[in-house]
Write an enzyme that holds these catalytic residues in place. Structure first.
Site, PDB file in Angstrom:
ATOM      1  N   ASP A  41       0.810  -1.228   0.000  1.00  0.00           N
ATOM      2  CA  ASP A  41       0.000   0.000   0.000  1.00  0.00           C
ATOM      3  C   ASP A  41       0.832   1.262   0.000  1.00  0.00           C
ATOM      4  O   ASP A  41       0.322   2.350  -0.255  1.00  0.00           O
ATOM      5  CB  ASP A  41      -0.853   0.054   1.274  1.00  0.00           C
ATOM      6  CG  ASP A  41      -2.021  -0.898   1.234  1.00  0.00           C
ATOM      7  OD1 ASP A  41      -2.477  -1.210   0.132  1.00  0.00           O
ATOM      8  OD2 ASP A  41      -2.449  -1.319   2.315  1.00  0.00           O
TER       9      ASP A  41
HETATM   10  C1  GLC Z   1      -0.495   2.388   5.777  1.00  0.00           C
HETATM   11  C2  GLC Z   1       0.238   1.179   6.329  1.00  0.00           C
HETATM   12  C3  GLC Z   1      -0.065  -0.069   5.568  1.00  0.00           C
HETATM   13  C4  GLC Z   1      -1.549  -0.211   5.425  1.00  0.00           C
HETATM   14  C5  GLC Z   1      -2.157   1.067   4.816  1.00  0.00           C
HETATM   15  C6  GLC Z   1      -3.659   0.994   4.617  1.00  0.00           C
HETATM   16  O1  GLC Z   1      -0.036   2.692   4.525  1.00  0.00           O
HETATM   17  O2  GLC Z   1       1.615   1.357   6.337  1.00  0.00           O
HETATM   18  O3  GLC Z   1       0.495  -1.169   6.200  1.00  0.00           O
HETATM   19  O4  GLC Z   1      -1.800  -1.280   4.604  1.00  0.00           O
HETATM   20  O5  GLC Z   1      -1.863   2.145   5.632  1.00  0.00           O
HETATM   21  O6  GLC Z   1      -4.363   1.229   5.788  1.00  0.00           O
HETATM   22  C1  GLC Z   2      -1.324  -3.881   5.556  1.00  0.00           C
HETATM   23  C2  GLC Z   2      -2.602  -4.005   4.762  1.00  0.00           C
HETATM   24  C3  GLC Z   2      -2.435  -4.888   3.561  1.00  0.00           C
HETATM   25  C4  GLC Z   2      -1.218  -4.493   2.792  1.00  0.00           C
HETATM   26  C5  GLC Z   2       0.014  -4.463   3.670  1.00  0.00           C
HETATM   27  C6  GLC Z   2       1.241  -3.977   2.943  1.00  0.00           C
HETATM   28  O1  GLC Z   2      -1.089  -5.056   6.237  1.00  0.00           O
HETATM   29  O2  GLC Z   2      -3.656  -4.513   5.549  1.00  0.00           O
HETATM   30  O3  GLC Z   2      -3.565  -4.811   2.746  1.00  0.00           O
HETATM   31  O4  GLC Z   2      -1.072  -5.391   1.744  1.00  0.00           O
HETATM   32  O5  GLC Z   2      -0.219  -3.594   4.748  1.00  0.00           O
HETATM   33  O6  GLC Z   2       1.180  -2.625   2.660  1.00  0.00           O
END
Ligand code: GLC
Ligand code: GLC
Length: 811
Positions: free
Chosen positions: A483
């Site tokens: 993300d």
């Molecule tokens: C932030 C976090 C990531 C998560 C995203 C969506 O970017 O670092 O881990 O998946 O938020 O909530």
């Molecule tokens: C968080 C989110 C997941 C994402 C991951 C890496 O765990 O829940 O959807 O893939 O971060 O960013």
């Protein structure tokens, strides 16, 4: 240093020091009604949705840590204490917290009084049971005062913290006998109320926080408890609470039990009231009646235990390694159920407000859970697919109460559709239920747009095919699984979230090599599935697309020693030796090696060697290297994190199993196993003070080698790490893979393992699979027998009933 120990016999983790390095929690409830409970009884309960239907207040990010819960105060002469240590924090003569499968038992003792509390949610019940047993271990008569305490949340947990100008005036309660009812907003749009009851006469109560606590007192010293008497307050607005007061006299050696019930009721519109402004309490009284004796509570607990015996009986490992056994047989499966239920919504790191059920997260959670209750996985798949858009794109999450998709945490993530294929094929392989493919499933929850689930898969597959970039690789969209790799964002405004800010895909050349690998893995699954159901033309078409992708990755996704990660907006390489920072990333190494791309040419082996050399560390494999030390506007959030944390070179445990699986694809059993142990919580118990989070469940992230404190974990419980590790260890290391035609057996283990045995229930039959490795190999099967008869190949057939002895001789 340890703060407790495992009790595998009882499937419990036993905490003996209440001052754990972070609250160590557990989950109550299995369906619809849930609770979170810490080792000092902190936490909260909710119905289906931790945002919209929260029963009691919990204070996240508070000082001191872990405030709000189901608290009990005991006043014994001038001493005030709590069985869970907090909130009083009076030093106890004895403390023990046992977190088990959907229940928690916390016992404390002080000055000859023992208080044992048991918390659980009976099966199919919208209520928490708090059983309190008080015992007098002295030789004198003891007169003590027991106060219960919890604070009502005004249902919507977000609004509850924000809209004080309204909320401080809306709170309403009723008290009848030993029950305190919370009925805020019940007379207008709500059809639900909550109650907190005890199965004994009470000697007083409080329902108004200030009256009970005192305006400036802490939870550790409520005024009513200090005074030794409640005020019988009635809350009108401000902050409604529920506190029972009971005077207890205990003869020497005597014990008394009290059963508290915290429940949730929904009434149909016509049955809301008993009389004007008096709520209809019949359904609440029916619940209290079901649990008003110790015998009834014990029977409900026994039912819960056998429910878990049954679930955990589906996959049971017997190996020489206790830590591995306890992870595979107990805790990892348990965490998989919890992540399946919660997605990323409610933990002690997720506040239960912002994140509902994630599209990609929930599909991945399925793979660790589907063998336990396939029917629930089926329902989940339909719910998820129903939020998809007609072009295959997805809402990134949906709210569990309404099952409607929303874009509160962004949209346009181009990996999302692929995970639906993973979810569906995992379900069919486990259950054999191909009929799910014919289910008519809406798009964007609009039934007039419904198509079959198989059509949803086709559209998912095509979403990648229809969104390729200049190198023939998938366009990344807002981001892929990571993300925080936001290649189309260019954010300069600290007040906007990278996840929801403008996604400048117009004219973007940003492509993802990770999605390419993902597409090859699940594209091939889609091909296989299409053939299975006789759709050869579609299988051929899809295979041609997969082949093109493989060629594109080899030609444009390979950097020489490893797979590139991406191309950015301008078409520049990301994750290349040419880059100054972030030269190599884990995700594309994982997915391209799992896909076997360039295996013959040695790409997989080279890629995994580079992982070992550049990304591996003492505590696990970091996400990227070198870590970013400055903000790179064209990369986005990844470069905002300090080096070594989260997606910037943290050990993001979710993706480590991709490498483990990649290692098993090339037969390296030692490497896969070493990676498995490094992040597996049971192996980290001895360094709990560093690791911080629970030694019985995985954390999302462990600080990486570039961090200030490598090895320190965060974000335990709700993470794809749970399902992926279970999947990697059971299906690729132990090598027991459900498949359309049976159980495929393909272990890849350290050469010095002599073997192991797995009992696996599959499609109605029970298989005892004995793997023998006298030959001392990593991978490869010399022979396989079923009830003494040798069979060809490594797929044990489907028998539908009965028990079977399988002997697998490696060599
Ligand atoms: C932030 C976090 C990531 C998560 C995203 C969506 O970017 O670092 O881990 O998946 O938020 O909530
Ligand atoms: C968080 C989110 C997941 C994402 C991951 C890496 O765990 O829940 O959807 O893939 O971060 O960013």
């Amino acid at each position: 240093m340890k703060y407790g120990h495992f009790d595998d016999e009882r499937r419990e983790y036993v905490i003996t020091n209440p001052q754990t390095p972070w609250p160590w929690i557990n989950y109550l409830g299995n369906e619809d009604f849930f609770g979170l409970v810490s080792n000092s009884a902190g936490g909260y309960a909710f119905y289906k949705d931790a945002k919209f239907r929260r029963l009691n207040r919990y204070r996240y990010n508070n000082v001191p840590m872990d405030n709000g819960g189901r608290y009990f105060y005991i006043k014994d002469e001038d001493t005030i204490w709590s069985p869970g240590w907090k909130p009083c924090k009076t030093e106890l003569d004895k403390y023990e917290c046992r977190h088990g499968m959907s229940y928690t038992q916390i016992a404390g003792a002080k000055n000859g009084i023992e208080a044992e509390t048991l918390f659980f949610i009976p099966l199919k019940t919208w209520a928490e049971i708090h059983k309190v047993r008080l015992s007098n271990t002295t030789s004198e008569v003891k007169k003590i005062k027991l106060f219960s305490f919890m604070e009502w949340c005004l249902w919507n947990a977000e609004d509850d913290q924000n809209n004080l100008q309204r909320n401080l005036s809306t709170g309403e309660v009723e008290v009848k006998g030993s029950t305190i009812y919370h009925k805020t907003e019940y007379k207008e749009r709500r059809n639900h109320y909550a109650f907190y009851n005890v199965n004994a006469p009470i000697d007083g109560y409080d329902t108004d926080r200030e009256s009970f606590l005192g305006l400036y007192n802490e939870f550790s010293a409520p005024q009513a408890v200090l005074d030794g008497k409640p005020t019988n307050s009635e809350a009108h607005g401000w902050s409604p609470i529920a506190s029972h007061y009971i005077e207890v006299e205990l003869q020497p050696g005597e014990s008394k039990d009290y059963i508290f019930t915290l429940g949730y009721i929904e009434n149909p519109e016509e049955e809301k009231w008993e009389s004007k402004n008096v709520i209809n309490k019949k359904p609440a009284e029916a619940i209290m009646e079901r649990f008003n004796t110790v015998e009834k509570v014990e029977a409900a607990l026994a039912d819960l235990r056998s429910y878990w015996d049954n679930l955990l009986g589906k996959f049971m490992l017997d190996s020489n390694d206790d830590k591995l056994n306890r992870m595979v047989n107990i805790w990892n499966q348990y965490q998989c159920m919890v992540t399946f239920n919660m997605s990323r919504s409610a933990s002690f790191f997720e506040v239960g407000i912002g994140r509902g059920m994630g599209f990609r997260d929930s599909n991945q959670d399925l793979i660790g859970f589907v063998h336990q209750v396939p029917e629930r996985a089926r329902e989940r798949i339909i719910d998820i697919a129903s939020t998809q858009f007609p072009d295959g794109g997805c809402y990134h999450q949906y709210q569990p109460l309404t099952k409607r998709g929303n874009d509160a945490i962004g949209g346009g993530f181009n990996d999302d559709p692929m995970w639906l294929i993973l979810g569906v094929v995992s379900y069919i392989k486990e259950s054999g239920d191909f009929s799910i493919l014919d289910e008519m499933v809406p798009f964007d929850n609009d039934m007039s747009l419904a198509k079959s689930l198989y059509d949803h898969l086709t559209i998912s597959f095509n979403h990648v095919v229809n969104n390729l970039g200049p190198n023939g690789l998938p366009l990344i969209g807002r981001a892929d699984w990571n993300d925080c790799l936001n290649l189309n964002c260019f954010s300069t405004n600290p007040n906007e979230s990278f996840q929801t800010t403008e996604n400048n895909t117009e004219g973007s050349k940003a492509e993802s090599v990770m999605i390419a690998g993902l597409f090859v893995v699940y594209g091939q699954e889609y091909v296989k599935l299409s053939r299975r159901i006789g759709n050869d033309a579609e299988a051929d078409r899809a295979q041609a697309e997969v082949d093109k992708m493989v060629a594109a990755v080899k030609a444009r996704g390979w950097d020489g020693e490893w797979f590139l990660r991406a191309y950015d907006f301008y078409g520049n390489k990301v994750g290349s030796d040419e880059n100054e920072e972030g030269k190599i990333f884990i995700e594309s190494q994982g997915w391209c090696t799992m896909a076997g791309i360039g295996k013959e040419e040695g790409m997989c082996e080279k890629s995994l060697n580079s992982v070992k050399e550049r990304l591996d560390s003492d505590y696990g494999i970091v996400l990227n290297n070198p870590a970013f030390t400055k903000y790179v506007i064209e990369y986005g959030e990844i470069s905002t994190y300090p080096a070594g944390y989260k997606e910037n070179a943290g050990i993001f445990c979710h993706n480590n199993p991709w490498i483990m699986i990649g290692e098993t694809e090339i037969g390296r059993g030692e490497e896969a196993w070493e990676y498995y142990k490094k992040i597996c919580p049971a192996y980290l118990e001895d360094i709990s003070e560093l690791h911080k989070t629970e030694p019985y469940v995985y954390a999302q992230m462990i600080a990486g080698k570039d961090a200030y404190k490598p090895g320190e974990a965060k974000n335990s419980w709700l993470t794809g790490t749970a399902s992926w590790n279970f999947y990697a260890v059971t299906q690729y290391i132990l090598g027991i893979q459900p498949d359309y035609d049976g159980l495929k057996i393909e272990p890849c283990i350290p050469a010095d393992w002599k073997g192991f045995t797995v009992k696996r229930q599959f499609r109605g039959a029970e298989y005892t699979i004995k793997v023998i490795n006298e030959a001392g190999v990593n991978k490869g099967i010399a022979s396989l027998t079923v009830d003494g008869k040798e069979i060809d190949g490594n797929v044990v057939p489907i028998f539908e009933s009965g028990t079977y002895e399988i002997v697998v001789t490696m060599g």
